[in-house]
Design a protein around this motif. Structure first.
Motif, PDB file in Angstrom:
ATOM      1  N   GLY A  54       0.807  -1.216   0.000  1.00 15.51           N
ATOM      2  CA  GLY A  54       0.000   0.000   0.000  1.00 15.51           C
ATOM      3  C   GLY A  54       0.838   1.263   0.000  1.00 15.51           C
ATOM      4  N   ILE A  55       1.948   1.244   0.737  1.00 14.53           N
ATOM      5  CA  ILE A  55       2.811   2.423   0.832  1.00 14.53           C
ATOM      6  C   ILE A  55       3.581   2.658  -0.470  1.00 14.53           C
ATOM      7  N   LEU A  56       4.154   1.581  -1.016  1.00  6.35           N
ATOM      8  CA  LEU A  56       5.003   1.715  -2.202  1.00  6.35           C
ATOM      9  C   LEU A  56       4.211   1.787  -3.496  1.00  6.35           C
ATOM     10  N   GLY A  57       3.059   1.119  -3.543  1.00  2.00           N
ATOM     11  CA  GLY A  57       2.345   0.967  -4.807  1.00  2.00           C
ATOM     12  C   GLY A  57       2.912  -0.231  -5.553  1.00  2.00           C
ATOM     13  N   PRO A  58       2.118  -0.926  -6.369  1.00  3.49           N
ATOM     14  CA  PRO A  58       2.587  -2.147  -7.033  1.00  3.49           C
ATOM     15  C   PRO A  58       3.885  -2.001  -7.827  1.00  3.49           C
ATOM     16  N   PRO A  59       4.078  -0.951  -8.660  1.00  4.44           N
ATOM     17  CA  PRO A  59       5.316  -0.900  -9.455  1.00  4.44           C
ATOM     18  C   PRO A  59       6.588  -0.916  -8.610  1.00  4.44           C
ATOM     19  N   LYS A  60       6.667  -0.062  -7.583  1.00  9.01           N
ATOM     20  CA  LYS A  60       7.867   0.000  -6.744  1.00  9.01           C
ATOM     21  C   LYS A  60       8.004  -1.244  -5.869  1.00  9.01           C
ATOM     22  N   PHE A  61       6.879  -1.728  -5.330  1.00 11.07           N
ATOM     23  CA  PHE A  61       6.881  -2.933  -4.500  1.00 11.07           C
ATOM     24  C   PHE A  61       7.480  -4.090  -5.283  1.00 11.07           C
ATOM     25  N   ILE A  62       7.030  -4.287  -6.509  1.00  6.07           N
ATOM     26  CA  ILE A  62       7.479  -5.411  -7.322  1.00  6.07           C
ATOM     27  C   ILE A  62       8.935  -5.223  -7.753  1.00  6.07           C
ATOM     28  N   GLU A 450      -5.450  21.559 -20.142  1.00  4.57           N
ATOM     29  CA  GLU A 450      -4.210  21.935 -19.459  1.00  4.57           C
ATOM     30  C   GLU A 450      -4.295  21.457 -18.011  1.00  4.57           C
ATOM     31  N   LYS A 451      -3.286  20.721 -17.574  1.00  3.96           N
ATOM     32  CA  LYS A 451      -3.268  20.236 -16.191  1.00  3.96           C
ATOM     33  C   LYS A 451      -3.103  21.414 -15.237  1.00  3.96           C
ATOM     34  N   LEU A 452      -3.879  21.403 -14.163  1.00  3.09           N
ATOM     35  CA  LEU A 452      -3.788  22.480 -13.181  1.00  3.09           C
ATOM     36  C   LEU A 452      -2.746  22.200 -12.107  1.00  3.09           C
ATOM     37  N   ASN A 453      -2.393  20.924 -11.909  1.00  7.53           N
ATOM     38  CA  ASN A 453      -1.363  20.588 -10.946  1.00  7.53           C
ATOM     39  C   ASN A 453      -0.370  19.622 -11.599  1.00  7.53           C
ATOM     40  N   PRO A 454       0.693  20.157 -12.193  1.00  3.63           N
ATOM     41  CA  PRO A 454       1.667  19.307 -12.889  1.00  3.63           C
ATOM     42  C   PRO A 454       2.344  18.281 -11.975  1.00  3.63           C
ATOM     43  N   LYS A 455       2.311  18.510 -10.657  1.00  5.85           N
ATOM     44  CA  LYS A 455       2.991  17.617  -9.714  1.00  5.85           C
ATOM     45  C   LYS A 455       2.021  16.675  -8.989  1.00  5.85           C
ATOM     46  N   GLU A 456       0.812  16.553  -9.509  1.00  6.34           N
ATOM     47  CA  GLU A 456      -0.172  15.690  -8.859  1.00  6.34           C
ATOM     48  C   GLU A 456       0.346  14.250  -8.754  1.00  6.34           C
ATOM     49  N   LYS A 457       0.187  13.658  -7.576  1.00  2.00           N
ATOM     50  CA  LYS A 457       0.672  12.294  -7.344  1.00  2.00           C
ATOM     51  C   LYS A 457      -0.351  11.256  -7.792  1.00  2.00           C
ATOM     52  N   ILE A 458       0.146  10.059  -8.024  1.00  3.29           N
ATOM     53  CA  ILE A 458      -0.703   8.916  -8.359  1.00  3.29           C
ATOM     54  C   ILE A 458      -0.806   8.032  -7.124  1.00  3.29           C
ATOM     55  N   VAL A 459      -2.014   7.664  -6.747  1.00  2.00           N
ATOM     56  CA  VAL A 459      -2.234   6.775  -5.609  1.00  2.00           C
ATOM     57  C   VAL A 459      -2.852   5.475  -6.120  1.00  2.00           C
ATOM     58  N   TYR A 460      -2.668   4.406  -5.328  1.00  2.00           N
ATOM     59  CA  TYR A 460      -3.155   3.096  -5.736  1.00  2.00           C
ATOM     60  C   TYR A 460      -4.267   2.629  -4.807  1.00  2.00           C
TER      61      TYR A 460
END
Length: 480
Positions: A54-62, A450-460
């Motif tokens: 949950g903390i890392l997200g699947p890509p980093k976890f794997i 146009e994206k309003l927050n270019p630094k928006e994070k991705i959550v899983y």
């Protein structure tokens, strides 16, 4: 005979048998221990590695575990189960080609308990997909989907007019959810009551956010909320199904051509009609297959178009050529969608970088060997997209958005797997392609973004989503 001897003989037999049983048990334990299972970690007691995932997200976890343990397969403990993660194209190929041989379909009890009426599921049906009746699979075939292109286009146009055009700024993900869910309800149940659809959608989101979580049924947990939402969802569907059955009985004829009406008339091998709970399970299976992943796919396609204006321009050029070939007000046809070659390459590149489905579960039917390791019977298997979609060996400069990867022969076999593969390849693949391309057509012909927050994070959650819903500014395109 000496009474002591008479007593000792049966006692000796019992002791001997006990010793043999104990010895057999120890031999089995030693053999099991000696079996070279994949390297990995079981994490914390009970919780396993759910927290780390949950903390890392699947890509980093794997990625971390592939680097630490093995690039082919590693073990972990998730959702209360011993689990082996199969990695790379070889892992994908092994899973896809051994369906119903070494492996069978499996989903966590947390999923089936939350989503389905488990009392009407056959013991051999362990996942949502096998629950779908033949009549349901039929609607997902290309020949059947052709008749729905105009409906999809009409709904997409209406969606743009009512939910996008009136606003300068919107959040893409919730609007994409509304569109794909409304479309599913229309095509599968002929239901277009906005209030009723909105209520079902609310509970469906509660369910999907909590069903792939640690199954702790305590007040306040995501799983507890999912159980409650699932009950409301199923009860609501039962009411819709009962009402439709009553309509069919009273009219004594089929008045609608949606999936629900067809299922109400379908009989099994014994000549019996499907029960309302069985139909509910099938409808939920369709919603799972058609709604959430499609809405996430559309969200990330718009994200990538916003980040790559030159690619947006090429997509718009292709879509405008199609629009200009139509008469005023004329809806799209199957032939029009088939012309959207570049747009589909853009969609596939987005699916590579941000796959809505992370993979799927299986269960080992027997002990078997893979990559020099033993996978014991009963272990759960997880094949996943993350071990190949971001691998520079198969996709050079994997972080770069490059639709040309899909020109010509395309990626290496088993390296691009957003829809799975083999006998259990997602039955909704063609449906998703139509839904996505028709949405893209209507969006780029109406707006730039146009994206309003270019630094928006991705959550899983059960799928990856932008943390803030992808807020964007809309700029209407001039009508040609």
């Amino acid at each position: 005979m000496d009474p002591a001897v008479a007593f000792s003989l049966p006692a000796l037999v019992v002791l001997t048998l006990s010793f043999v049983i104990l010895l057999s048990y120890l031999i089995r334990r030693i053999s099991s221990t000696d079996a070279k299972t994949p390297p990995g970690s079981s994490g914390w007691p009970i919780v396993g590695e759910n927290v780390h995932l949950g903390i890392l997200g699947p890509p980093k976890f794997i990625k971390k575990r592939m680097e630490k343990f093995s690039p082919y397969v590693f073990k972990t403990s998730l959702l209360g189960e011993k689990m082996a993660f199969f990695c790379g194209p070889q892992g994908n190929k092994f899973v896809f080609t051994n369906e119903n041989k070494l492996l069978t379909s499996w989903w966590p009890k947390s999923v089936t308990k939350v989503l389905l009426f488990t009392e009407v599921i056959d013991e051999n049906q362990k996942v949502v997909a096998p629950l779908l009746a033949n009549s349901v699979h039929d609607i997902l075939k290309p020949e059947a989907l052709k008749q729905y292109v105009s409906t999809m286009d009409s709904m997409a146009r209406h969606h743009m007019e009512t939910d996008w055009a009136p606003y300068d700024e919107v959040k893409v993900h919730p609007l994409s959810q509304k569109y794909t869910f409304s479309l599913s309800c229309k095509l599968f149940m002929d239901e277009d009551d906005n209030d009723k659809v909105a209520k079902v959608l609310k509970n469906f989101n509660i369910v999907t956010n909590g069903m792939i979580s640690l199954p702790l049924d305590f007040p306040g947990t995501a799983y507890n909320q999912a159980i409650k939402g699932g009950k409301v969802l199923r009860d609501g569907l039962l009411k819709i199904i009962a009402t439709r059955r009553k309509e069919l009985i009273e009219n004594k004829e089929t008045t609608r051509q949606d999936v629900l009406s067809n299922m109400l008339l379908v009989t099994n091998e014994d000549g019996k009609l499907m029960s309302e709970k069985e139909i509910s399970n099938n409808i939920i299976g369709l919603l799972v297959a058609s709604y959430e992943t499609s809405s996430v796919a559309i969200t990330f396609i718009l994200k990538h178009l916003a980040e790559n204006p030159h690619i947006y321009d090429q997509v718009r050029k292709e879509q405008m050529e199609i629009a200009e070939s139509k008469q005023p007000g004329e809806l799209l046809s199957w032939e029009d969608v088939e012309k959207m070659k570049y747009s589909w390459n853009v969609a596939r590149e987005s699916l590579r970088l941000a796959p809505p489905g992370q993979g799927a579960f299986r269960e080992a039917l027997t002990d078997f060997k893979y990559a020099g390791f033993t996978i014991p019977k009963g272990w759960k298997i997880f094949w996943n997209v993350n071990t190949t979609h971001n691998d520079p060996k198969y996709f050079p400069n994997p972080e770069k958005f490059n639709p040309s990867r899909f020109e010509g022969s395309g990626p290496a076999p088993y390296s691009f797997v957003p829809f799975g593969g083999g006998p259990r390849m997602c039955p909704g693949k063609e449906y998703a392609r139509l839904e996505i391309l028709i949405f893209m057509h209507n969006f780029v012909n109406n707006f730039k973004l146009e994206k309003l927050n270019p630094k928006e994070k991705i959550v899983y959650r059960s799928t990856p989503v932008p943390a803030e819903g992808l807020p964007v500014r809309l700029n209407p395109n001039a009508k040609n």
